[in-house]
Design a protein around this motif. Structure first.
Motif, PDB file in Angstrom:
ATOM      1  N   ASP A   1       0.864  -1.177   0.000  1.00  0.00           N
ATOM      2  CA  ASP A   1       0.000   0.000   0.000  1.00  0.00           C
ATOM      3  C   ASP A   1       0.897   1.222   0.000  1.00  0.00           C
ATOM      4  O   ASP A   1       1.400   1.632   1.047  1.00  0.00           O
ATOM      5  CB  ASP A   1      -0.907  -0.015   1.223  1.00  0.00           C
ATOM      6  N   PRO A   2       1.157   1.811  -1.162  1.00  0.00           N
ATOM      7  CA  PRO A   2       2.121   2.916  -1.256  1.00  0.00           C
ATOM      8  C   PRO A   2       1.788   4.082  -0.335  1.00  0.00           C
ATOM      9  O   PRO A   2       2.691   4.676   0.258  1.00  0.00           O
ATOM     10  CB  PRO A   2       2.044   3.328  -2.730  1.00  0.00           C
ATOM     11  N   ARG A   3       0.519   4.409  -0.196  1.00  0.00           N
ATOM     12  CA  ARG A   3       0.163   5.563   0.637  1.00  0.00           C
ATOM     13  C   ARG A   3       0.503   5.316   2.110  1.00  0.00           C
ATOM     14  O   ARG A   3       1.112   6.165   2.760  1.00  0.00           O
ATOM     15  CB  ARG A   3      -1.321   5.902   0.488  1.00  0.00           C
TER      16      ARG A   3
ATOM     17  N   LEU B   1       4.209   5.364   2.567  1.00  0.00           N
ATOM     18  CA  LEU B   1       4.739   6.728   2.543  1.00  0.00           C
ATOM     19  C   LEU B   1       4.547   7.403   3.894  1.00  0.00           C
ATOM     20  O   LEU B   1       5.460   8.052   4.412  1.00  0.00           O
ATOM     21  CB  LEU B   1       4.036   7.525   1.442  1.00  0.00           C
TER      22      LEU B   1
ATOM     23  N   VAL C   1       8.361   3.739  -3.359  1.00  0.00           N
ATOM     24  CA  VAL C   1       6.965   4.135  -3.191  1.00  0.00           C
ATOM     25  C   VAL C   1       6.479   4.937  -4.396  1.00  0.00           C
ATOM     26  O   VAL C   1       5.423   4.644  -4.979  1.00  0.00           O
ATOM     27  CB  VAL C   1       6.793   4.968  -1.903  1.00  0.00           C
ATOM     28  N   PHE C   2       7.252   5.930  -4.787  1.00  0.00           N
ATOM     29  CA  PHE C   2       6.797   6.819  -5.862  1.00  0.00           C
ATOM     30  C   PHE C   2       6.925   6.198  -7.247  1.00  0.00           C
ATOM     31  O   PHE C   2       6.319   6.695  -8.207  1.00  0.00           O
ATOM     32  CB  PHE C   2       7.546   8.157  -5.794  1.00  0.00           C
TER      33      PHE C   2
ATOM     34  N   ALA D   1       5.505   3.681  -8.066  1.00  0.00           N
ATOM     35  CA  ALA D   1       4.155   3.184  -8.349  1.00  0.00           C
ATOM     36  C   ALA D   1       3.182   4.316  -8.661  1.00  0.00           C
ATOM     37  O   ALA D   1       2.001   4.064  -8.912  1.00  0.00           O
ATOM     38  CB  ALA D   1       3.632   2.389  -7.145  1.00  0.00           C
ATOM     39  N   GLY D   2       3.660   5.558  -8.667  1.00  0.00           N
ATOM     40  CA  GLY D   2       2.771   6.703  -8.824  1.00  0.00           C
ATOM     41  C   GLY D   2       2.502   7.105 -10.264  1.00  0.00           C
ATOM     42  O   GLY D   2       3.225   6.733 -11.193  1.00  0.00           O
TER      43      GLY D   2
ATOM     44  N   ALA E   1       0.668  12.377  -1.785  1.00  0.00           N
ATOM     45  CA  ALA E   1       0.197  11.074  -2.290  1.00  0.00           C
ATOM     46  C   ALA E   1      -0.909  11.260  -3.321  1.00  0.00           C
ATOM     47  O   ALA E   1      -0.922  10.575  -4.352  1.00  0.00           O
ATOM     48  CB  ALA E   1      -0.286  10.222  -1.120  1.00  0.00           C
TER      49      ALA E   1
ATOM     50  N   LEU F   1      -1.388   7.925  -5.458  1.00  0.00           N
ATOM     51  CA  LEU F   1      -1.074   6.792  -4.575  1.00  0.00           C
ATOM     52  C   LEU F   1      -2.267   6.475  -3.659  1.00  0.00           C
ATOM     53  O   LEU F   1      -3.026   7.355  -3.305  1.00  0.00           O
ATOM     54  CB  LEU F   1       0.169   7.106  -3.731  1.00  0.00           C
TER      55      LEU F   1
END
Length: 236
Positions: free
Chosen positions: A88-90, A93, A142-143, A145-146, A231, A236
């Motif tokens: 879960d990227p958010r 983060l 993380v980013f 995947a944005g 996000a 995200l």
């Protein structure tokens, strides 16, 4: 692999170096960088001034060690926040940002040491850059995947150009994303990471310096809002 066997002399040297650094950190916490004094440390440890220089070449050398240790510690704190998290990227983060802030608030003297120039004319050790990048490495993943918003495209384009012309940055991005360093994703990952660092540095530095005192908000609430906004801008 068997553990390296150190001689009593080597262990004694490491112990003294650790004690010197601990004393320097205490001085740093009490009075900032200007309070770090090798002569005082030597006196407190029962060493002569010249004896102390067998362990560190001077104050800059000692500060360099403290800076390395600080970067390594905050990098470890962030890596632990990233380890084993759900995809879960958010939420990841938020966890990374929270770990960064928690480390800084817990030991502000060390945070302030690695932000900016400790002393006029001081040059940080060359390996400091790699340690600083290790702190931010988990943000790249993380980013990656944005999907950046339209307003971010100029920033993403500049970051993509930076990756193309700087092999060190390209290797750093590839190491933490596992993706081709010069593809479209690299610019997105780097743009998000630099933006996150800017937000973190601004908010945490103001908090650590006490500049939010008397205001009607908590720094943690402000940072949560900033990270959510960031996000959102990356989908995200």
């Amino acid at each position: 692999m068997a553990a390296e066997v150190r001689s009593p002399r080597e262990r004694y040297r490491e112990q003294n170096r650790a004690e010197i650094k601990a004393a320097a950190l205490q001085q740093l916490a009490e009075g900032g960088v200007q309070a770090v004094a090798l002569t005082r440390i030597a006196k407190d440890m029962g060493l002569s001034g010249p004896a102390l220089y067998r362990y560190f070449a001077g104050r800059d050398d000692l500060l360099g060690e403290l800076i390395r240790d600080a970067y390594d510690d905050v990098a470890q704190a962030i890596a632990q926040a990233d380890d084993g998290r759900a995809e879960d990227p958010r939420s990841t983060l938020h966890a990374l940002a929270g770990a960064y802030r928690s480390w800084a608030v817990a030991q502000p003297h060390r945070y302030l040491l690695i932000q900016g120039t400790p002393l006029p004319g001081y040059a940080a050790p060359p390996d400091t850059l790699q340690r600083a990048r290790a702190v931010l490495g988990p943000f790249l993943k993380v980013f990656a995947a944005g999907v950046p918003a339209e307003a971010l495209r100029p920033t993403v384009a500049e970051m993509a150009a930076w990756v193309r012309k700087d092999d060190g940055v390209a290797d750093w991005v590839a190491q933490h994303t596992g993706l081709p360093p010069r593809g479209k994703v690299a610019g997105t990952a780097l743009a998000g990471t630099v933006l996150a660092w800017s937000q973190l540095h601004g908010t945490v530095s103001l908090e650590v310096a006490g500049l939010y005192a008397g205001m009607g908000h908590r720094a943690s609430t402000l940072l949560t809002a900033q990270i959510d906004t960031l996000a959102d801008s990356f989908g995200l």
